[in-house]
Design an enzyme around this catalytic site. Structure first.
Site, short mmCIF file in Angstrom:
data_model
loop_
_atom_site.label_atom_id
_atom_site.label_comp_id
_atom_site.label_asym_id
_atom_site.label_seq_id
_atom_site.Cartn_x
_atom_site.Cartn_y
_atom_site.Cartn_z
CG ASN A 25 -14.13 -57.99 29.85
OD1 ASN A 25 -14.76 -59.04 29.79
ND2 ASN A 25 -13.35 -57.58 28.88
NE ARG B 39 -16.09 -57.32 26.95
CZ ARG B 39 -15.59 -56.13 26.68
NH1 ARG B 39 -16.06 -55.06 27.27
NH2 ARG B 39 -14.61 -55.99 25.82
#
Length: 94
Positions: A39, A21
């Site tokens: 996520n 990320r």
């Protein structure tokens, strides 16, 4: 006036717990993209990339490689979505 491209994607493989990320946010901002990444509880990463078509295409290629510790199995384009106009962000897991 150029049209923006905006895609919703799901990235699967070893993409959680490897900095995916944060890496994605840095790469997307570097390309001048808007959107978000988060996520999923399923173990996947979900994202929206929005901006100039060439930059979105470049990000899709980068997403297939991922950061050094990741192992991307697949990047699925779930569809085109409405343009996202704010700064690229990391969202909480959903």
């Amino acid at each position: 006036m150029r049209m923006a491209k905006s895609v919703h994607v799901e990235i699967t493989g070893r993409v959680q717990g490897v900095g995916y990320r944060a890496w994605c946010e840095e790469e997307a901002r570097g390309l001048g993209l808007s959107g978000w990444v988060r996520n999923r509880r399923s173990g996947a990463v979900e994202a929206v990339f929005s901006g100039e078509p060439e930059a979105v295409d470049a990000m899709l290629q980068k997403a297939e490689e991922g950061p050094p510790c990741s192992h991307v199995g697949k990047v699925d384009i779930l569809g085109e979505v409405e343009s996202y106009d704010s700064e690229f962000e990391v969202r909480p897991t959903e």
